[in-house]
Design an enzyme around this catalytic site. Sequence first.
Site, PDB file in Angstrom:
ATOM      1  CG  ASP A   1     -10.218  -2.859  -1.561  1.00  0.00           C
ATOM      2  OD1 ASP A   1     -11.276  -2.574  -0.979  1.00  0.00           O
ATOM      3  OD2 ASP A   1      -9.106  -2.786  -1.015  1.00  0.00           O
TER       4      ASP A   1
ATOM      5  NE  ARG B   1       0.528 -10.534  -4.080  1.00  0.00           N
ATOM      6  CZ  ARG B   1      -0.628 -10.998  -3.629  1.00  0.00           C
ATOM      7  NH1 ARG B   1      -1.154 -12.078  -4.190  1.00  0.00           N
ATOM      8  NH2 ARG B   1      -1.247 -10.407  -2.641  1.00  0.00           N
TER       9      ARG B   1
ATOM     10  CG  ASP C   1       1.386  -7.798  -2.620  1.00  0.00           C
ATOM     11  OD1 ASP C   1       2.400  -8.523  -2.611  1.00  0.00           O
ATOM     12  OD2 ASP C   1       0.337  -8.091  -2.014  1.00  0.00           O
TER      13      ASP C   1
ATOM     14  CB  SER D   1      -5.641  -6.350   5.142  1.00  0.00           C
ATOM     15  OG  SER D   1      -5.458  -6.738   3.800  1.00  0.00           O
TER      16      SER D   1
END
Length: 405
Positions: free
Chosen positions: A17, A99, A128, A182
Amino acid sequence: MTDQIKRVVLAYSGGLDTSVILKWLQTEYGCEVVTFTADLGQGEELEPARAKAELMGIKPEHIFIDDLREEFVRDYVFPMMRANALYEGLYLLGTSIARPLIAKRQIEIAKLVNADAVSHGATGKGNDQVRFELGYYALNPDIKVIAPWREWDLTSRTRLIEFAESHQIPVSKDKRGEAPFSTDANLLHTSSEGKVLEDPWDEVPEYVFSRTVSPEDAPDQAETITIDFERGDGVAVNGEALSPAALLAKLNELGRKHGIGRLDLVENRFVGMKSRGMYETPGGTIYALAHRAIEQLTLDRGAAHLKDELAPRYAELVYNGFWFSPEREMLQAAVDHSQEKVAGTVRLKLYKGAAHVTGRKSPNSLYSEKVVTFEDDQGAYDQRDAAGFIKLNALRLRLLGRRDR
C-alpha cells in the site's frame, strides 16, 4: 493544489500500500517524497523499507527509520495506563495510542526537511485517518495533508497490484491474492480486522493470532511473577529493573506463553460505523491489571472513584485522536497528580489465558489491618460511630418514605 506541493513526508512501511502511495505521490503530485518508518516494536525487520525506498528513487538522506520504542512506551503507553483507559470498557487502545507519536515525528521531519505536506496510508473508512490528521493539525495548523485513499481510484487489491506492476514496484507473492485480514502491530498490541473477521458471529480462526498461544495450549503449570511500580509506572519485573520498553517486552513474553490478552471486540468507530476486531495485548493486559491492584492500596477512595469516572472520557479522547488536545492534557495532569504515591509491588499468577492478582504491598499503603480486622481492634475503630453516620445518610430516605407512604 498539486503544483503547490514540492516535498511530502510519507508514513512508510515498505509494504504494498505505502509503496504504491509513494509512486502515486511522485506521479500524481510530481513532488519529492521523504519516507518515515517508525519502529514501535512491531517485530518486523525495517531495513528492507530503506532498500525499497532507495529502489524507488528516494535520496538516502530523505529516508528516516527511527527507533521510537522507548519514547512510545514511556511517553504514550505508560501515561495512558496511569489513567486506566479502556475504550468501551475493554479495548486497551493499542493502535490508537501509536498514532499521535507517528504524527508528531512526521511533523518534526517535515520541519527538518522543509516539506510542504505529510501523507498517510489510512483509508477513508477508519479511525486512523482522523487520528493522524488531528495530530498533524494540532502540531502544525498550516500543514497540507494528502490522504491517497480518499483521492485515488485504486479501490481494490487488484488495482493496487496492477499499478505496482506498471511502475516496476516489487510485489511479493503473498500480496498477489486477497489478504485474509488486515493487521497492525506495535509493542503494545496486534490488531486484526476485515475479511475473515467481518462476520461477528464467526469464531476467529486460530491462524489470526500471532502474539499469543492458544490458552488451551498454554502451560499446565501456573507461573507467578511480580511487578514493581513507582509513581504509577512499572519499573521492574521479578525484581529486575527494566526500561519502559524492555518491561513491556518482558510482559509480552510472559503473556504470549500463557495465552493472555486476546480480545474479540465489536466497537464503535469514531466515523460512525461498527467494526469487529481481534486484539492481542499480552503484556498490556497483565500490566493494566497490576496497575489497578497497586492503586487499590495507595489511592484514596475519592481519588480512585473520580479516576474511574474520568477513565472512559480519557479513553474516548485517545481513541478518537485527541491526544494533543487541551482536555486530554488537563485529564493527564489530574491523573499524574493521583499517581505520586502509587508505588509498591504486585504479585500475579499467570495461567491458561488469564492473569490473577495474588498479592500487593506498598510503603504508601492506606490499608490498615488494625482498623479493618475482625478481631479486637483495641479501639482503633469505634463501631458506635456508624449509627450516626447511617442515620444522617438515611435522613432523606426516611423523609421520602414518610411523605410517600
